[in-house]
Design a protein around this motif. Structure first.
Motif, PDB file in Angstrom:
ATOM      1  N   LEU A   1     -10.225  -2.434 -41.546  1.00 49.75           N
ATOM      2  CA  LEU A   1     -11.574  -2.068 -41.153  1.00 49.75           C
ATOM      3  C   LEU A   1     -11.815  -2.363 -39.680  1.00 49.75           C
ATOM      4  O   LEU A   1     -12.363  -1.529 -38.951  1.00 49.75           O
ATOM      5  CB  LEU A   1     -12.595  -2.815 -42.015  1.00 49.75           C
ATOM      6  N   LEU A   2     -11.402  -3.550 -39.211  1.00 47.94           N
ATOM      7  CA  LEU A   2     -11.564  -3.901 -37.807  1.00 47.94           C
ATOM      8  C   LEU A   2     -10.797  -2.939 -36.913  1.00 47.94           C
ATOM      9  O   LEU A   2     -11.290  -2.504 -35.865  1.00 47.94           O
ATOM     10  CB  LEU A   2     -11.090  -5.340 -37.563  1.00 47.94           C
ATOM     11  N   SER A   3      -9.592  -2.594 -37.324  1.00 48.69           N
ATOM     12  CA  SER A   3      -8.783  -1.652 -36.548  1.00 48.69           C
ATOM     13  C   SER A   3      -9.486  -0.311 -36.438  1.00 48.69           C
ATOM     14  O   SER A   3      -9.471   0.335 -35.381  1.00 48.69           O
ATOM     15  CB  SER A   3      -7.403  -1.475 -37.197  1.00 48.69           C
ATOM     16  N   GLN A   4     -10.110   0.119 -37.531  1.00 50.88           N
ATOM     17  CA  GLN A   4     -10.802   1.404 -37.512  1.00 50.88           C
ATOM     18  C   GLN A   4     -12.056   1.349 -36.641  1.00 50.88           C
ATOM     19  O   GLN A   4     -12.384   2.316 -35.939  1.00 50.88           O
ATOM     20  CB  GLN A   4     -11.172   1.830 -38.935  1.00 50.88           C
ATOM     21  N   VAL A   5     -12.760   0.204 -36.667  1.00 48.71           N
ATOM     22  CA  VAL A   5     -13.982   0.062 -35.870  1.00 48.71           C
ATOM     23  C   VAL A   5     -13.685   0.224 -34.385  1.00 48.71           C
ATOM     24  O   VAL A   5     -14.369   0.963 -33.674  1.00 48.71           O
ATOM     25  CB  VAL A   5     -14.648  -1.308 -36.138  1.00 48.71           C
ATOM     26  N   ILE A   6     -12.648  -0.469 -33.888  1.00 50.60           N
ATOM     27  CA  ILE A   6     -12.342  -0.361 -32.465  1.00 50.60           C
ATOM     28  C   ILE A   6     -11.688   0.979 -32.130  1.00 50.60           C
ATOM     29  O   ILE A   6     -11.816   1.483 -31.012  1.00 50.60           O
ATOM     30  CB  ILE A   6     -11.451  -1.536 -31.985  1.00 50.60           C
ATOM     31  N   LYS A   7     -11.012   1.571 -33.114  1.00 56.28           N
ATOM     32  CA  LYS A   7     -10.446   2.901 -32.896  1.00 56.28           C
ATOM     33  C   LYS A   7     -11.554   3.929 -32.720  1.00 56.28           C
ATOM     34  O   LYS A   7     -11.467   4.822 -31.868  1.00 56.28           O
ATOM     35  CB  LYS A   7      -9.537   3.288 -34.061  1.00 56.28           C
ATOM     36  N   ASP A   8     -12.609   3.802 -33.515  1.00 57.61           N
ATOM     37  CA  ASP A   8     -13.745   4.715 -33.409  1.00 57.61           C
ATOM     38  C   ASP A   8     -14.450   4.590 -32.063  1.00 57.61           C
ATOM     39  O   ASP A   8     -15.137   5.524 -31.624  1.00 57.61           O
ATOM     40  CB  ASP A   8     -14.749   4.441 -34.537  1.00 57.61           C
ATOM     41  N   GLN A   9     -14.309   3.449 -31.406  1.00 54.62           N
ATOM     42  CA  GLN A   9     -14.913   3.263 -30.084  1.00 54.62           C
ATOM     43  C   GLN A   9     -14.063   3.874 -28.969  1.00 54.62           C
ATOM     44  O   GLN A   9     -14.470   3.860 -27.809  1.00 54.62           O
ATOM     45  CB  GLN A   9     -15.116   1.770 -29.811  1.00 54.62           C
ATOM     46  N   GLY A  10     -12.884   4.393 -29.315  1.00 57.51           N
ATOM     47  CA  GLY A  10     -12.048   5.057 -28.326  1.00 57.51           C
ATOM     48  C   GLY A  10     -11.041   4.169 -27.644  1.00 57.51           C
ATOM     49  O   GLY A  10     -10.613   4.463 -26.523  1.00 57.51           O
ATOM     50  N   ILE A  11     -10.616   3.096 -28.305  1.00 56.00           N
ATOM     51  CA  ILE A  11      -9.695   2.164 -27.655  1.00 56.00           C
ATOM     52  C   ILE A  11      -8.357   2.816 -27.317  1.00 56.00           C
ATOM     53  O   ILE A  11      -7.674   2.406 -26.373  1.00 56.00           O
ATOM     54  CB  ILE A  11      -9.486   0.906 -28.531  1.00 56.00           C
ATOM     55  N   GLU A  12      -7.981   3.860 -28.058  1.00 54.96           N
ATOM     56  CA  GLU A  12      -6.698   4.522 -27.792  1.00 54.96           C
ATOM     57  C   GLU A  12      -6.678   5.181 -26.412  1.00 54.96           C
ATOM     58  O   GLU A  12      -5.606   5.429 -25.863  1.00 54.96           O
ATOM     59  CB  GLU A  12      -6.415   5.555 -28.885  1.00 54.96           C
ATOM     60  N   ASN A  13      -7.869   5.452 -25.853  1.00 56.96           N
ATOM     61  CA  ASN A  13      -7.926   6.073 -24.526  1.00 56.96           C
ATOM     62  C   ASN A  13      -7.347   5.188 -23.434  1.00 56.96           C
ATOM     63  O   ASN A  13      -6.845   5.690 -22.420  1.00 56.96           O
ATOM     64  CB  ASN A  13      -9.378   6.426 -24.168  1.00 56.96           C
TER      65      ASN A  13
END
Length: 509
Positions: A384-396
């Motif tokens: 869940l935490l991984s998905q939360v920060i992924k949704d914020q665009g951390i992969e950019n």
């Protein structure tokens, strides 16, 4: 009398009788009592209730008897030990002495309700201003009274607006039995502990570096230019003097407050300087911002404001003219590839603070995030935490991301309210505009896995380009004069001049 409950008996108890009624619930070998308004849906088949009367008033009955009864999954049920902790031995906790013969008090609340709200509505406790609940099996684990009762993981995921909810659950279902092995496989043998030890050693060197008196003295002097930015009624952030009476901060502080290049009507902005001590000892003064931005760029997330030159001081008439602190434009430098960094700002709108940290190189950002989340490796919440920060665009900002080379990353406690802070290198040159981080929240605090800054030379380059395109020659000359002693700024100015020189068109015969 003993009753095996499969009907809506408890929900039907009359409020007048309930004031003097005790309902004992025996679940396995735990003897506990429930409130008379305990929802019938929370009583499991086969649970035994013993109902008895008392001459004394047992609970404070209000309107809870008329509340709608929801399905069990809408409630959170917990047990409170009758014997409190050390600080409760001499305090009255209950309205009736009748509870002393039982081991636990069974309390319920709708999911999302705070613990304090549930206890107050229960009716058997006296009014408690503040308290904490400790885990009997683990006394060092506390639950504050303001924390909200259990919201299911499913509810949290659904509210995260993620379009991959089913994917998250499929991963949890398939991999949770092997989650520990999955997380530990990221580190060979003792590599995680070795990496953590190395990071601590490096951070120790950074702390030592920024504890040298000459650097601290210089940073404190440069820090006089840092100000607290107040967008009245909206938010607080940080900024710093660029030169003259111009300050640089983040554009996102003014979300929904800007029309074109101007502040909306009714939006006032203040820049507080010398806010170094908490109230009431602080000796700050402030300048009011003009309504038109000198520059505003959402993509690079920066804004340049012009301050009125007349300083103000709360409820005090200034006896002498206070000058604006010197600007930091002269101190701009390139982004170091690695090494020490230091941020000066106003986190949470509080007094000015400094935070020494270290730059996280591009290729190490993924590992840094994994290290931060390592403490959650054995829990369901990791995905869940991984998905939360992924949704914020951390992969950019990760290796190969579209902004990987456009930001500087590090770890710091300064995020909320510190947006717009200057970031200094080991030579006390300012190279970054602290901008944001990738955060996740818990009831007691918000944490961030990694934070980033925008390179100031990139911002300066964009600013100069706009000045030339808009034909603002007077301000451009002032910028050129300020940059004359800085080779990095002069190089940007020269590069922009060369880029704007268009080749002459030649007609072919």
């Amino acid at each position: 009398m003993h009753l095996f409950i499969r009907t809506i008996l408890v929900a039907a108890l009359r409020p007048v009788q309930a004031l003097h009624i005790i309902v004992k619930c025996r679940l396995e070998d735990r003897a506990s009592i429930v409130a008379t308004h305990f929802p019938c849906s929370c009583i499991r088949d086969g649970e035994c209730l013993i109902i008895s009367g008392k001459p004394e008033k047992v609970e404070e009955a209000k309107d809870q008897h008329y509340q709608m009864i929801h399905p069990r999954n809408k409630y959170s049920v917990f047990y409170i030990d009758r014997e409190g902790g050390i600080n409760t031995k001499t305090k009255e906790l209950f309205r009736s002495t009748a509870v002393k013969q039982f081991k636990y008090l069974c309390v319920y609340g709708e999911k999302g309700m705070t613990v304090k709200e549930a206890v107050k509505r229960d009716g058997r406790f006296i009014d408690l201003d503040y308290f904490e609940l400790s885990d009997n099996e683990n006394p060092n684990v506390f639950t504050g009274c303001s924390e909200r009762s259990g919201i299911s993981l499913k509810t949290v995921v659904e509210k995260s607006s993620s379009d991959k909810t089913e994917e998250i659950y499929e991963i949890l279902r398939q991999q949770f039995p092997e989650l520990k092995e999955l997380m530990e496989s990221r580190f060979t043998e003792n590599s995680y502990q070795e990496e953590l030890k190395l990071r601590k050693e490096n951070f120790g060197k950074i702390q030592q570096s920024f504890s040298e008196v000459h650097r601290v003295r210089k940073l404190l002097k440069l820090g006089q230019s840092v100000c607290k930015v107040v967008v009245e009624g909206v938010c607080m952030g940080t900024g710093f003097v660029l030169f003259d009476n111009f300050i640089l901060t983040n554009a996102h502080l003014f979300n929904n407050c800007v029309e074109g290049q101007k502040l909306q009507d009714g939006i006032d902005v203040f820049a507080l300087f010398n806010y170094d001590e908490p109230e009431p000892n602080t000796n700050y003064y402030y300048f009011i911002s003009k309504t038109t931005f000198i520059d505003f760029d959402r993509e690079l997330d920066y804004a340049i404001l012009e301050l009125n030159t007349q300083p103000q001081k709360p409820n005090i008439k200034l006896k002498k003219n206070i000058k604006m602190p010197p600007g930091l434009l002269k101190e701009f430098g390139p982004v170091p590839q690695n090494g020490e960094a230091c941020i000066i700002g106003h986190p949470n709108g509080e007094v000015k603070k400094m935070d020494p940290t270290c730059i996280i190189e591009t290729e190490k950002r993924g590992q840094a995030v994994s290290d931060h989340l390592h403490s959650y490796k054995d829990t369901l919440i990791i995905h869940l935490l991984s998905q939360v920060i992924k949704d914020q665009g951390i992969e950019n900002i990760m290796m190969g991301g579209n902004e990987a080379d456009d930001v500087v990353t590090y770890n710091t406690f300064m995020y909320h309210g510190a947006s717009g802070s200057p970031v200094f290198d080991a030579r006390c040159k300012v190279f970054g505009l602290h901008t944001a981080g990738y955060a996740y929240g818990f009831p007691r605090e918000t944490k961030s896995v990694i934070e980033f800054a925008r390179p100031l030379l990139s911002i300066f380059e964009n600013f100069v380009r706009k000045l030339k395109e808009n034909g603002n020659r007077n301000l451009l000359k002032r910028v050129e004069k300020e940059a004359d002693s800085n080779q990095h700024l002069k190089q940007v100015l020269k590069s922009e001049s060369d880029d704007l020189e268009e080749p002459m068109d030649v007609d072919e015969e």
